[in-house]
Motif scaffolding. Structure first.
Motif, PDB file in Angstrom:
ATOM      1  N   ASP A  41       0.652  -1.269   0.110  1.00 41.33           N
ATOM      2  CA  ASP A  41       0.020   0.079  -0.236  1.00 41.33           C
ATOM      3  C   ASP A  41       0.848   1.287   0.043  1.00 41.33           C
ATOM      4  OD1 ASP A  41      -2.522  -1.420   0.117  1.00 41.33           O
ATOM      5  OD2 ASP A  41      -2.241  -1.393   2.201  1.00 41.33           O
ATOM      6  N   ILE A  42       1.850   1.170   0.853  1.00 36.51           N
ATOM      7  CA  ILE A  42       2.740   2.557   0.965  1.00 36.51           C
ATOM      8  C   ILE A  42       3.325   2.642  -0.191  1.00 36.51           C
ATOM      9  CG2 ILE A  42       4.978   3.171   1.988  1.00 36.51           C
ATOM     10  CD1 ILE A  42       3.870   2.256   4.682  1.00 36.51           C
ATOM     11  N   ILE A  43       4.103   1.766  -0.963  1.00 40.80           N
ATOM     12  CA  ILE A  43       4.903   1.811  -2.176  1.00 40.80           C
ATOM     13  C   ILE A  43       3.778   2.463  -3.284  1.00 40.80           C
ATOM     14  CG2 ILE A  43       5.750   0.473  -4.073  1.00 40.80           C
ATOM     15  CD1 ILE A  43       7.153  -1.388  -1.850  1.00 40.80           C
ATOM     16  N   ALA A  44       2.650   1.645  -3.286  1.00 35.91           N
ATOM     17  CA  ALA A  44       1.582   2.142  -4.400  1.00 35.91           C
ATOM     18  C   ALA A  44       0.985   3.472  -4.178  1.00 35.91           C
ATOM     19  CB  ALA A  44       0.260   1.377  -4.308  1.00 35.91           C
ATOM     20  N   ASP A  45       0.882   4.023  -2.945  1.00 34.18           N
ATOM     21  CA  ASP A  45       0.672   5.502  -2.494  1.00 34.18           C
ATOM     22  C   ASP A  45       1.749   6.433  -3.033  1.00 34.18           C
ATOM     23  OD1 ASP A  45      -1.631   4.478  -1.507  1.00 34.18           O
ATOM     24  OD2 ASP A  45      -1.044   4.666   0.571  1.00 34.18           O
TER      25      ASP A  45
END
Length: 344
Positions: free
Chosen positions: A151-155
């Motif tokens: 999620d963090i990478i995608a955000d």
């Protein structure tokens, strides 16, 4: 000689009653271990006893609070050391893989390692102990990081895209990637870290003395953790944009990858600094607690001297009073049997 008169009889009777009362008191002392069952029985020492007892109770409360804080700080220390270890590992991977980043399989392994590093860091920051999340400041029931590593990478990737750099865009520079990561993490422009769920960025405080509170620990949005995550995200985004960076200018990827390593190193140093600061706070807790323990020992001894009976001394006194009382009974009996005939 003359016959005992009424005054003599009353005197002996009063002495006997006093001895009986004293005997009863001594028996109670032996049974309870206390000099008196009521404060008034301690005379002028009663107020001193109350003052000592109140002081001991207050110090015991502070000690309990400090011990609880020490337990939490110890767990926080272990979690931060874990974050530091992860940073060192990924930095070593960066150095080892740097010459081989033109290999697709190597780049894929680096992406996997970066995601794992973020995931392990999230796990450390979500450390929960005794029913509270330790890195959430005063919002003890709030999980500080509720996103997965993916999620963090995608955000962060979404911010890069929103800034005009979808995959396949050229030109793109290391500075563009850094700007997107900084924006996501709230580094530049300065703001809240997107990943941080707690509304509290304050260190928690513990009352360690009547006039002193000690703040300790860090929150998951601390600059040290943001910098570590910045290094990981720059690693991930740089590798995922390898072709775009190299297509923009030869050596651009190398610069971005080295920059990522630099921020991992900076973050690791900052985390170790936070560990050191927590160590100072833990030392303050321990020193204060040991001081309180010493004072409590002194107060306990003083309280004992005021309220506790010396059982051996009381037993000796009991035996003496029993003999004295027996003698009084005998004298009283003899006086009761005396008449003028005894002296004719």
């Amino acid at each position: 000689m003359r016959i005992a008169n009424l005054a003599q009889t009353l005197l002996i009777r009063n002495q006997t009653l006093e001895t009986q009362a004293r005997l009863q008191t001594v028996e109670q002392q032996i049974a309870s271990g206390y000099k008196s069952q009521v404060f008034s029985g301690l005379g002028g020492e009663a107020k001193k006893l109350l003052d000592f007892d109140q002081a001991k109770s207050s110090l015991s409360t502070y000690v309990d609070s400090i011990v609880a804080a020490e337990r939490r700080a110890k767990v926080m220390d272990a979690a931060m050391l874990q974050v530091s270890d992860i940073a060192k590992d990924l930095r070593a991977d960066n150095i080892a893989t740097f010459p081989y980043m033109n290999d697709t399989s190597v780049r894929q392994n680096v992406l996997t390692r970066a995601e794992e590093a973020i995931g392990t860091t999230i796990s450390a920051l979500n450390t929960q102990f005794e029913g509270r999340f330790l890195f959430s400041g005063y919002e003890l029931a709030t999980k500080p990081v509720d996103d997965t590593a993916a999620d963090i990478i995608a955000d962060a990737e979404a911010v890069l895209v929103a800034n005009g750099f979808p995959v396949g865009t050229q030109p793109i520079t290391p500075a563009d990637i850094e700007a997107a990561v900084d924006e996501y993490l709230g580094i530049a422009p300065a703001g809240a870290a997107t990943y941080y769920q707690s509304g509290s960025s304050d260190q928690v405080a513990v009352r360690i003395d009547a006039n002193q509170e000690l703040t300790y620990g860090v929150t998951a949005d601390d600059d040290a953790f943001r910098t570590v995550l910045k290094g990981y995200l720059m690693t991930s985004l740089s590798v995922s944009r390898y072709d775009d960076l190299e297509g923009t200018a030869q050596g651009s990827f190398d610069t971005a990858y080295e920059n990522a390593r630099g921020f991992i190193e900076q973050g690791d140093d900052a985390v170790n600094g936070a560990v050191g600061q927590l160590g100072i706070q833990r030392q303050k807790m321990e020193t204060t607690r040991l001081g309180h323990d010493s004072t409590i020992d002194i107060l306990t001894q003083s309280i004992s001297e005021i309220q506790d009976a010396d059982v051996y001394e009381a037993i000796t006194e009991l035996q003496r009073l029993q003999v004295q009382l027996q003698g009084s009974y005998q004298v009283t009996a003899q006086l009761a049997n005396l008449s003028l005939v005894n002296f004719i």
